[in-house]
Design a protein around this motif. Structure first.
Motif, PDB file in Angstrom:
ATOM      1  N   GLY A 268       0.815  -1.215   0.000  1.00  0.00           N
ATOM      2  CA  GLY A 268       0.000   0.000   0.000  1.00  0.00           C
ATOM      3  C   GLY A 268       0.844   1.258   0.000  1.00  0.00           C
TER       4      GLY A 268
ATOM      5  N   THR B 103       2.448   2.159  -3.291  1.00  0.00           N
ATOM      6  CA  THR B 103       1.623   2.770  -4.359  1.00  0.00           C
ATOM      7  C   THR B 103       1.828   4.282  -4.379  1.00  0.00           C
ATOM      8  OG1 THR B 103      -0.322   3.118  -2.929  1.00  0.00           O
ATOM      9  CG2 THR B 103      -0.224   1.040  -4.148  1.00  0.00           C
ATOM     10  N   GLU B 104       2.334   4.828  -3.269  1.00  0.00           N
ATOM     11  CA  GLU B 104       2.544   6.278  -3.182  1.00  0.00           C
ATOM     12  C   GLU B 104       3.934   6.692  -3.634  1.00  0.00           C
ATOM     13  OE1 GLU B 104       1.494   7.187   0.859  1.00  0.00           O
ATOM     14  OE2 GLU B 104      -0.580   6.572   0.557  1.00  0.00           O
TER      15      GLU B 104
ATOM     16  N   PHE C 160      -6.081   2.089   2.561  1.00  0.00           N
ATOM     17  CA  PHE C 160      -5.883   1.899   1.128  1.00  0.00           C
ATOM     18  C   PHE C 160      -7.171   1.462   0.418  1.00  0.00           C
ATOM     19  CE2 PHE C 160      -1.806   1.009   3.284  1.00  0.00           C
ATOM     20  CZ  PHE C 160      -1.131   2.131   2.828  1.00  0.00           C
TER      21      PHE C 160
ATOM     22  N   LEU D 218      -8.277   1.948  -3.326  1.00  0.00           N
ATOM     23  CA  LEU D 218      -7.771   1.131  -4.433  1.00  0.00           C
ATOM     24  C   LEU D 218      -8.768   0.065  -4.872  1.00  0.00           C
ATOM     25  CD1 LEU D 218      -4.136   0.743  -3.072  1.00  0.00           C
ATOM     26  CD2 LEU D 218      -4.840   2.139  -5.033  1.00  0.00           C
TER      27      LEU D 218
END
Lengths: 166, 166
Positions: A8, A11-12, A96, A99
């Motif tokens: 998670g 993803t940033e 998260f 998503l």
DNA sequence: AGCTACTATATCGAATCGATATGATTGAAA
DNA sequence: TTTCAATCATATCGATTCGATATAGTAGCT
């Protein structure tokens, strides 16, 4: 669950082990140790979920990058109904949740509400049986009330999600 | 922490491993496995905190009994300030708080309130920095509100404890 | 009699924790 | 300007804990 949290966070943007550990601590999910983070990164690498950049960054640190496989694994883990109990795990999930698709979001939230309701009932039984002390009773009552508010919160999120949809 | 919980349960009477496991599950402290319970009982026995009855019960089960050493260990663990963080651990503590003196009770509760306030502040910083999604923000805000109520609960217990005392 | 569920003790491999080792960098006080 | 503490960064160690499973006895039902 640490895998889910790491995927998670990745993803940033790319990150290195120490930085991921610091972020996990800052987010207050639970108390994570390096002894979990580094082995988890190794497992994720072995599973093809993350890649280590060939070229290290300006400080010589290993940078981990999320692969497409890793992103798919994350989505699958976020939607997995068998792991919706576990308080820390649910916090990771919520963080998260964007998503997931709207449908999957509602499914996860509904399952969580159901689990909480079961626990509230168990607590009600427990408080009825407890003669230990005022503290023991108070703790159970407080916890039940807290979980009741959790249910209301989760249900309010479901409402927001479903209003506007047929 | 599993040691504390087991010793606490044994103050209510002798018990065997399976029964202790069942009670730990029923009390909803956290998800305990047999893989924790049996080794913990072995450690407690080695430390002289519990004894196994020579004569097994009518069903042939091993009965564990709390020793005076064990009772002293329990009191010491319940009053240990270094382990007041940890949510599950605090629940165990609350359940057996009646075994502590009034002074020690207040000290433990005050420490807990302090830790929760720190976490609430950390959550406030976190929510200010979070741009992830409505879910991520909502989770942090909900958690902060929940911890705020925990503080109020703990402080109400302190009030009850101190009123009547100079 | 056969079957399913529960009681009871125990262990296994994997995951995780808390602590620590190592070394590099940084910043501020002596 | 050195030195000294703090932080950054990666990593591992032993102990603990988890989740699953093995084993076997008992309960109650059909």
């Amino acid at each position: 669950m640490i895998e889910t949290a790491i995927l998670g966070l990745l993803t940033e943007g790319d990150a290195h082990g120490y930085g991921l550990h610091r972020r996990l601590i800052d987010m207050g999910f639970w108390r994570v140790s390096f002894g979990s983070v580094y082995p988890a990164l190794r497992r994720l690498k072995a599973a093809g979920a993350v890649e280590v950049s060939e070229t290290k960054d300006e400080k010589g640190r290993k940078q981990y990058r999320l692969t497409e496989t890793g992103r798919a694994m994350l989505i699958s883990q976020l939607g997995d109904m068998d792991t919706v109990d576990n308080t820390s795990g649910f916090r990771v999930r919520m963080t998260f949740l964007d998503l997931l698709s709207g449908q999957d979001r509602v499914a996860v939230l509904a399952k969580r509400a159901e689990i909480l309701k079961d626990r509230i009932n168990a607590a009600r039984v427990s408080v009825a049986e407890t003669t230990r002390s005022v503290y023991a009773r108070s703790e159970i009552e407080h916890r039940a009330a807290s979980m009741q508010r959790d249910v209301e919160w989760v249900e309010s999120l479901i409402m927001q999600e479903t209003k506007g949809t047929s």
